[in-house]
Design a protein around this motif. Sequence first.
Motif: not given
Length: 168
Positions: A145-158
């Motif tokens: 679940g975390f793997a599936a969301s990590w790229d999107g989360l990384r874009e957001l936290i940037a």
Amino acid sequence: MRGDGDGWVMSESGARFWGRYGAAGLLLRAPRPDGSPAVLLQHRAAWSHQGGTWGLPGGARDSHETAEQAAVREAHEETGLAVELVVVRTAVVTAEVAGVGGTHWSYTTVIADAPEMLETEPNLESAELRWVAEDDVGALPLHPGFAASWDGLRELIATIPLLTNDPR
């Protein structure tokens, strides 16, 4: 401590999801000595669901809690974090499913900052807790679940500047 949110929700496809009222996890960032961001990750105990993978501290949401409250509570229970030093920045629903009988399940990732890489003390749900450089997160065997969301989360936290001042 057992809350009223502990329990499984069955999706229409037959998959099980933990948290009768959904679940939430804390994506806690802190500055490394060079100023770049680190993220606190939990290496899940072998006996736990998706054991042996890395993810965020978190868990089931109780009926009376917001996602932010649940994520901070669960992170404290699983890591011993000094929650008075945690500053919640935003929250994002990173997974949703329709459950059997009209139920609904969601996972909310709560993004927060700490002034430094805080000390942690793992509970029985953790094989290890580790502050990981943001750039190195994707190289670990992540919870699906975390793997599936990590790229999107990384874009957001940037887009959210890392707080570096002590909030006290």
